[in-house]
Write a protein that holds these residues in place. Structure first.
Motif, PDB file in Angstrom:
ATOM      1  N   LEU A  44      15.906 -19.595   9.573  1.00  0.00           N
ATOM      2  CA  LEU A  44      14.627 -18.899   9.445  1.00  0.00           C
ATOM      3  C   LEU A  44      14.839 -17.466   8.987  1.00  0.00           C
ATOM      4  CD1 LEU A  44      11.576 -19.144   9.834  1.00  0.00           C
ATOM      5  CD2 LEU A  44      11.881 -18.457  12.223  1.00  0.00           C
ATOM      6  N   ARG A  45      15.931 -16.836   9.437  1.00  0.00           N
ATOM      7  CA  ARG A  45      16.234 -15.453   9.044  1.00  0.00           C
ATOM      8  C   ARG A  45      16.418 -15.337   7.534  1.00  0.00           C
ATOM      9  NH1 ARG A  45      20.954 -12.724   7.965  1.00  0.00           N
ATOM     10  NH2 ARG A  45      20.810 -10.441   8.261  1.00  0.00           N
ATOM     11  N   THR A  46      17.039 -16.308   6.924  1.00  0.00           N
ATOM     12  CA  THR A  46      17.257 -16.259   5.477  1.00  0.00           C
ATOM     13  C   THR A  46      15.961 -16.347   4.684  1.00  0.00           C
ATOM     14  OG1 THR A  46      17.596 -18.663   5.446  1.00  0.00           O
ATOM     15  CG2 THR A  46      19.559 -17.271   5.674  1.00  0.00           C
ATOM     16  N   LYS A  47      14.890 -16.748   5.347  1.00  0.00           N
ATOM     17  CA  LYS A  47      13.582 -16.790   4.673  1.00  0.00           C
ATOM     18  C   LYS A  47      12.749 -15.554   4.999  1.00  0.00           C
ATOM     19  CE  LYS A  47      13.356 -21.855   4.744  1.00  0.00           C
ATOM     20  NZ  LYS A  47      14.695 -22.049   5.337  1.00  0.00           N
ATOM     21  N   VAL A  48      12.808 -15.104   6.262  1.00  0.00           N
ATOM     22  CA  VAL A  48      11.964 -13.987   6.701  1.00  0.00           C
ATOM     23  C   VAL A  48      12.436 -12.670   6.098  1.00  0.00           C
ATOM     24  CG1 VAL A  48      11.268 -12.626   8.698  1.00  0.00           C
ATOM     25  CG2 VAL A  48      11.255 -15.122   8.824  1.00  0.00           C
ATOM     26  N   LYS A  49      13.752 -12.438   6.164  1.00  0.00           N
ATOM     27  CA  LYS A  49      14.267 -11.140   5.713  1.00  0.00           C
ATOM     28  C   LYS A  49      13.992 -10.883   4.229  1.00  0.00           C
ATOM     29  CE  LYS A  49      18.321  -8.167   6.154  1.00  0.00           C
ATOM     30  NZ  LYS A  49      18.480  -7.704   4.782  1.00  0.00           N
ATOM     31  N   PRO A  50      14.290 -11.802   3.325  1.00  0.00           N
ATOM     32  CA  PRO A  50      13.960 -11.531   1.905  1.00  0.00           C
ATOM     33  C   PRO A  50      12.459 -11.377   1.657  1.00  0.00           C
ATOM     34  CG  PRO A  50      15.551 -13.331   2.090  1.00  0.00           C
ATOM     35  CD  PRO A  50      15.046 -13.068   3.472  1.00  0.00           C
ATOM     36  N   THR A  51      11.655 -12.105   2.433  1.00  0.00           N
ATOM     37  CA  THR A  51      10.204 -11.999   2.239  1.00  0.00           C
ATOM     38  C   THR A  51       9.715 -10.596   2.577  1.00  0.00           C
ATOM     39  OG1 THR A  51       9.927 -14.342   2.776  1.00  0.00           O
ATOM     40  CG2 THR A  51       7.978 -12.946   2.910  1.00  0.00           C
ATOM     41  N   ILE A  52      10.199 -10.048   3.704  1.00  0.00           N
ATOM     42  CA  ILE A  52       9.775  -8.692   4.096  1.00  0.00           C
ATOM     43  C   ILE A  52      10.338  -7.667   3.124  1.00  0.00           C
ATOM     44  CG2 ILE A  52       9.930  -6.947   5.913  1.00  0.00           C
ATOM     45  CD1 ILE A  52       9.895  -9.183   7.947  1.00  0.00           C
ATOM     46  N   GLU A  53      11.589  -7.842   2.694  1.00  0.00           N
ATOM     47  CA  GLU A  53      12.164  -6.887   1.739  1.00  0.00           C
ATOM     48  C   GLU A  53      11.438  -6.937   0.401  1.00  0.00           C
ATOM     49  OE1 GLU A  53      16.218  -8.067   1.705  1.00  0.00           O
ATOM     50  OE2 GLU A  53      16.782  -6.726   3.361  1.00  0.00           O
ATOM     51  N   LEU A  54      10.890  -8.099   0.069  1.00  0.00           N
ATOM     52  CA  LEU A  54      10.137  -8.226  -1.182  1.00  0.00           C
ATOM     53  C   LEU A  54       8.863  -7.376  -1.153  1.00  0.00           C
ATOM     54  CD1 LEU A  54      10.288  -9.769  -3.884  1.00  0.00           C
ATOM     55  CD2 LEU A  54       8.842 -11.528  -2.858  1.00  0.00           C
ATOM     56  N   MET A  55       8.347  -7.099   0.058  1.00  0.00           N
ATOM     57  CA  MET A  55       7.160  -6.253   0.170  1.00  0.00           C
ATOM     58  C   MET A  55       7.414  -4.852  -0.383  1.00  0.00           C
ATOM     59  SD  MET A  55       6.155  -7.393   4.053  1.00  0.00           S
ATOM     60  CE  MET A  55       5.343  -5.815   4.336  1.00  0.00           C
ATOM     61  N   GLU A  56       8.688  -4.431  -0.348  1.00  0.00           N
ATOM     62  CA  GLU A  56       9.007  -3.083  -0.815  1.00  0.00           C
ATOM     63  C   GLU A  56       8.825  -2.952  -2.320  1.00  0.00           C
ATOM     64  OE1 GLU A  56      12.337   0.294   0.325  1.00  0.00           O
ATOM     65  OE2 GLU A  56      12.789  -1.829   0.581  1.00  0.00           O
ATOM     66  N   ALA A  57       8.820  -4.067  -3.025  1.00  0.00           N
ATOM     67  CA  ALA A  57       8.636  -4.026  -4.481  1.00  0.00           C
ATOM     68  C   ALA A  57       7.184  -3.820  -4.884  1.00  0.00           C
ATOM     69  CB  ALA A  57       9.169  -5.318  -5.099  1.00  0.00           C
ATOM     70  N   MET A  58       6.277  -3.904  -3.920  1.00  0.00           N
ATOM     71  CA  MET A  58       4.857  -3.701  -4.238  1.00  0.00           C
ATOM     72  C   MET A  58       4.627  -2.259  -4.688  1.00  0.00           C
ATOM     73  SD  MET A  58       1.694  -4.979  -4.203  1.00  0.00           S
ATOM     74  CE  MET A  58       1.645  -6.339  -3.023  1.00  0.00           C
ATOM     75  N   PRO A  59       4.089  -2.022  -5.874  1.00  0.00           N
ATOM     76  CA  PRO A  59       3.834  -0.636  -6.322  1.00  0.00           C
ATOM     77  C   PRO A  59       2.858   0.079  -5.385  1.00  0.00           C
ATOM     78  CG  PRO A  59       3.643  -2.194  -8.141  1.00  0.00           C
ATOM     79  CD  PRO A  59       3.727  -3.012  -6.891  1.00  0.00           C
ATOM     80  N   THR A  60       3.188   1.320  -5.059  1.00  0.00           N
ATOM     81  CA  THR A  60       2.337   2.056  -4.123  1.00  0.00           C
ATOM     82  C   THR A  60       0.962   2.346  -4.715  1.00  0.00           C
ATOM     83  OG1 THR A  60       3.328   4.131  -4.896  1.00  0.00           O
ATOM     84  CG2 THR A  60       4.294   3.111  -2.952  1.00  0.00           C
ATOM     85  N   VAL A  61       0.857   2.397  -6.045  1.00  0.00           N
ATOM     86  CA  VAL A  61      -0.452   2.615  -6.643  1.00  0.00           C
ATOM     87  C   VAL A  61      -1.370   1.425  -6.359  1.00  0.00           C
ATOM     88  CG1 VAL A  61       0.200   1.651  -8.889  1.00  0.00           C
ATOM     89  CG2 VAL A  61      -1.645   3.326  -8.752  1.00  0.00           C
ATOM     90  N   ILE A  62      -0.793   0.222  -6.296  1.00  0.00           N
ATOM     91  CA  ILE A  62      -1.593  -0.960  -5.956  1.00  0.00           C
ATOM     92  C   ILE A  62      -2.025  -0.879  -4.494  1.00  0.00           C
ATOM     93  CG2 ILE A  62      -1.612  -3.464  -5.829  1.00  0.00           C
ATOM     94  CD1 ILE A  62      -1.540  -2.358  -8.661  1.00  0.00           C
ATOM     95  N   LEU A  63      -1.101  -0.475  -3.631  1.00  0.00           N
ATOM     96  CA  LEU A  63      -1.448  -0.334  -2.214  1.00  0.00           C
ATOM     97  C   LEU A  63      -2.534   0.727  -2.027  1.00  0.00           C
ATOM     98  CD1 LEU A  63       2.090  -0.477  -0.523  1.00  0.00           C
ATOM     99  CD2 LEU A  63       0.349  -2.259  -0.590  1.00  0.00           C
ATOM    100  N   GLY A  64      -2.406   1.839  -2.749  1.00  0.00           N
ATOM    101  CA  GLY A  64      -3.431   2.878  -2.658  1.00  0.00           C
ATOM    102  C   GLY A  64      -4.769   2.406  -3.177  1.00  0.00           C
ATOM    103  N   PHE A  65      -4.736   1.674  -4.270  1.00  0.00           N
ATOM    104  CA  PHE A  65      -5.966   1.121  -4.845  1.00  0.00           C
ATOM    105  C   PHE A  65      -6.655   0.182  -3.849  1.00  0.00           C
ATOM    106  CE2 PHE A  65      -8.111  -2.230  -7.243  1.00  0.00           C
ATOM    107  CZ  PHE A  65      -8.972  -1.482  -8.035  1.00  0.00           C
ATOM    108  N   LEU A  66      -5.888  -0.721  -3.259  1.00  0.00           N
ATOM    109  CA  LEU A  66      -6.455  -1.648  -2.286  1.00  0.00           C
ATOM    110  C   LEU A  66      -6.943  -0.919  -1.033  1.00  0.00           C
ATOM    111  CD1 LEU A  66      -3.858  -4.578  -2.534  1.00  0.00           C
ATOM    112  CD2 LEU A  66      -6.184  -4.519  -3.448  1.00  0.00           C
ATOM    113  N   ALA A  67      -6.177   0.098  -0.607  1.00  0.00           N
ATOM    114  CA  ALA A  67      -6.564   0.842   0.598  1.00  0.00           C
ATOM    115  C   ALA A  67      -7.862   1.600   0.375  1.00  0.00           C
ATOM    116  CB  ALA A  67      -5.447   1.803   0.998  1.00  0.00           C
ATOM    117  N   GLY A  68      -8.011   2.221  -0.807  1.00  0.00           N
ATOM    118  CA  GLY A  68      -9.197   3.024  -1.057  1.00  0.00           C
ATOM    119  C   GLY A  68     -10.449   2.222  -1.352  1.00  0.00           C
ATOM    120  N   LEU A  69     -10.295   1.128  -2.099  1.00  0.00           N
ATOM    121  CA  LEU A  69     -11.472   0.386  -2.554  1.00  0.00           C
ATOM    122  C   LEU A  69     -11.776  -0.873  -1.747  1.00  0.00           C
ATOM    123  CD1 LEU A  69     -11.100   0.666  -6.428  1.00  0.00           C
ATOM    124  CD2 LEU A  69     -12.349   2.141  -4.860  1.00  0.00           C
TER     125      LEU A  69
END
Length: 755
Positions: A486-511
């Motif tokens: 299970l660790r081999t699936k969870v850890k890469p999935t969470i690390e993949l979240m770091e690739a999300m551009p912060t401008v997208i996160l800001g856009f979603l957070a604001g709107l």
């Protein structure tokens, strides 16, 4: 005979020696490359630091003045007022006998002396706001004439070769305006707005009269017609007048008396109620020598015979009653009378001269003396200044005027103005304020970095408040308790979240997130309660299941069961949002917070920033922490368990202390990420530079402020350089955090490395 190396490795001695030399060369090249890369990184960081410092240092360079010429041909008497035009070639003096006189600003030679349409002697003078350049003359026959200098520039072969041709224009017509019937005007004040002209005049007996005129512009020409609205006799001053000053909004009339009092009339009140208060601006042993308005026409500058210049303006007390507040006092030379005062045309500063020939440059916002020099041994009679503030002419008693070049680029900046509370003009009390621009030319820049620094720390605090518990606890469980599959699936999935551009996160957070939180505030709050409650209930029910059912789930996969529990808790909380608000908060939790608790609520607030930026920081902290815990030698944990310790005891007393250097590094890197984040806070906070820890109010961070204002900042301006100073503050903060983190990490490694 076969060599030893051939018998052992199947390679000849010569071949092996060659391979060793080649391997050594590769090691040396790799070491040199790594060293060069490290040195390059250090060099780049130092280059960034010194570039920021290069842009910031001019803010703190001292002002200077350099003598350029003596105006030997100047032959006027003491003028009411004198000023240098924009190009620094021609100066205007409003002489008490000859009226407006243009003279060469370098030599003093006469340029022109336009004739006045009124032959009566000049007895009074008043100037309008500096930006208008207009002024009014009062005459012995009781009339007033408003003039304005006009300059036509004629260019030669190059742009630097130009000649200024001055003239006098009459914005309200050449016909004098009758104010006093046949009585000489002793003191005069006037202000002109878009549709109204107000004139206040005093005769020799001290009687005050106010006349209001409506302005009407002709559709066929630029001529302005005046229509008298009203004439009012104002309350008489209690003492002998020294000066008469009318505020820019035409409301407050200041009656300055030489003996140390200032009477303030509110011209909006009925005549019997106009005198709102009398203020003692100096002590009984002190005499007022000069008085004038600061740029903007609201702050009053009072110079006295003790060498002090104080700033005053009308504000309101707790009972909403107006009073004249003393904001600050600056001193040129203690005990020496101030004899001349000239305010700057475009900044909240002024130049003062005293009876000993001292010249001082002051800025009221920074509350500091920028420059203090002695230019003569005689009293300074008057000071003329150009609109740019780069040219000044000083006239000392019985001396020819002297022209100086002024270098005073950033007088409004000081450590106190950036990091301390400042009492800004027309504010009720000292505050921390960031407001870098305005539509008004009379604007007082407010460059306090405290709200921005506070906002940066506030955003980082709430982001870490969300991210640290989730990421640290998740990393502990993933690395120590979770099944490897299970660790081999969870850890890469969470690390993949770091690739999300912060401008997208800001856009979603604001709107999306901010309106969602506002509409379902009770539901969002309920999630914090129901989620752990549902998890505890689920754990209790799981412990009560028959053993043959619970053992069907493989070891380490039990947390998968909590996924639907968490989803159910979130869905139920959001579904119950409206019923909860109706039952406990009168239908709206937001209004309940504002009305009942007095807590302000902004849609884009710190809660939204904490959720969005926490989501962005979680992968960084989780990944480093999980690696640090997983890297703890298995022998340590197995030995602890073999000695009878429980898994939790092993975790707390062996695993976490051993992994503490890595965990601390993860926290510091996450904090650095939160402090330097730009796009999320830019799009989800409302960008309000306020100092309030309220989680439901917005903020503005240093990085977001740079992103917002740098494109519009004038290059090399004070605003431009302060934005670079903000970047330098962020740079130094990151450096200190990383240095502290490394020191603490090394100490933790030394303490627990022997486990």
């Amino acid at each position: 005979m076969e060599s030893t190396s051939e018998s052992l490795f199947g390679v000849s001695e010569q071949r092996l020696a060659k391979m060793r030399r080649y391997r050594k060369l590769k090691d040396q090249v790799a070491a040199a490359g790594i060293s060069a890369g490290g040195v390059g990184v250090i060099f780049a960081i130092c280059l960034i630091f010194f570039y920021l410092l290069y842009e910031v240092l001019p803010l703190f360079m001292p002002a200077s003045m350099e003598e350029r010429s003596t105006l030997t041909a100047y032959d006027l008497t003491t003028p009411y007022f004198t000023v240098v035009e924009e190009q620094g070639q021609v100066a205007l003096a409003v002489d008490q006998v000859r009226g407006p006189v243009f003279y060469n600003a370098s030599s003093g030679e006469l340029v022109s002396n336009p004739a006045l349409p009124n032959s009566s002697p000049i007895t009074a003078f008043s100037k309008d706001a500096p930006g208008t350049r207009a002024y009014a003359l009062g005459f012995a026959d009781g009339s007033v004439l408003i003039q304005k200098p006009s300059y036509r520039i004629e260019y030669g072969a190059t742009m630097q070769d130009k000649t200024v041709h001055p003239d006098i224009v009459y914005p309200l017509g050449e016909e004098p305006i009758t104010v006093l019937d046949g009585e000489a005007i002793q003191h005069l004040a006037y202000r002109e707005s878009g549709d109204q002209l107000r004139i206040v005049a005093a005769n020799a007996a001290g009687d005050l009269y106010m006349k209001d005129f409506a302005k009407t512009e002709s559709f066929l020409s630029d001529e302005v017609e005046l229509q008298e609205i009203d004439t009012v006799r104002l309350p008489a001053p209690s003492g002998k007048l020294a000066n008469l000053l009318l505020s820019l909004d035409q409301r407050w009339l200041f009656l300055v008396e030489a003996q140390g009092k200032v009477e303030v009339l509110d011209l909006r009140n009925p005549v019997s109620e106009m005198r709102v208060f009398i203020a003692d601006v100096v002590d009984t042993q002190t005499r007022i020598t000069v008085s004038d308005f600061l740029l903007g026409g609201f702050s009053l500058l009072i110079g006295d015979d003790k060498g002090r210049i104080s700033q005053w303006f009308v504000t309101y007390n707790d009972n909403n009653q107006p009073y004249l507040a003393k904001v600050r006092t600056m001193t040129l030379e203690p005990g020496v009378a101030i004899t001349a005062l000239q305010t700057e045309h475009r900044r909240k500063g002024f130049i003062a001269g005293d009876a000993n020939g001292n010249i001082g440059l002051f800025n009221t916002t920074a509350e500091r003396e920028v420059l203090d020099e002695t230019i003569t041994d005689r009293a300074i009679d008057w000071i003329a200044m150009s609109p740019r503030g780069d040219t000044a002419i000083f006239k000392a008693r019985e001396r020819a005027p002297v022209r100086f070049h002024m270098d005073n680029e950033h007088p409004e900046v000081s450590w106190s103005s950036m990091w301390s509370k400042i009492w800004y003009e027309r504010y009720e009390e000292p505050t921390y304020t960031w407001q870098s621009s305005s539509a008004s030319n009379d604007f007082e820049p407010k460059f306090s970095l405290m709200p921005l620094t506070f906002g940066t720390m506030k955003a980082a605090f709430y982001a870490m408040l969300v991210a640290v518990p989730l990421s640290i606890c998740g990393a502990i469980y993933t690395a120590y308790f979770m099944a490897s599959g299970l660790r081999t699936k969870v850890k890469p999935t969470i690390e993949l979240m770091e690739a999300m551009p912060t401008v997208i996160l800001g856009f979603l957070a604001g709107l999306w997130l901010a309106p969602l939180v506002e509409a379902n505030l009770a539901g969002v709050t309920s999630i914090l309660v129901l989620t752990p409650l549902f998890c505890i209930i689920a754990a209790f029910l799981w412990s009560r299941l028959p053993r043959d059912l619970s053992t069907r789930v493989p070891d380490g996969y039990v947390p998968v069961i909590l996924i639907p529990v968490v989803v159910l808790a979130g869905a139920l909380s959001m579904w119950m949002s409206d019923p909860i608000e109706a039952a406990f908060f009168g239908g709206s939790m937001r209004e309940w917070l504002s009305n009942d608790l007095g807590i302000d609520f902004d849609q884009r607030n710190s809660l939204v920033v904490g959720l969005a930026m926490g989501f962005a920081v979680i992968p960084t902290i989780f990944s480093i922490t999980e690696d640090a815990i997983f890297a703890v030698p298995k022998g340590l944990t197995q030995g602890s368990l073999a000695l009878g310790a429980t898994p939790w005891q092993t975790l707390v007393r062996v695993v976490l202390p051993t992994a503490s250097p890595g965990i601390f590094s993860a926290l510091m890197i996450g904090l650095g990420r939160a402090v330097g984040e730009t796009m999320i806070v830019l799009m989800a906070t409302g960008n309000t530079p306020i100092m309030d820890m309220n989680i439901f109010e917005g903020l503005r961070t240093l990085s977001a402020n740079i992103a917002v204002e740098m494109p519009e900042a004038e290059v090399d301006s004070t605003h431009f350089r302060i934005l670079f100073l903000s970047g330098l503050v962020l740079f130094i903060f990151t450096f200190l955090v990383n240095t502290t983190a490394e020191v603490v990490r090394q100490r933790l490694r030394g303490k627990y490395g022997s486990l």
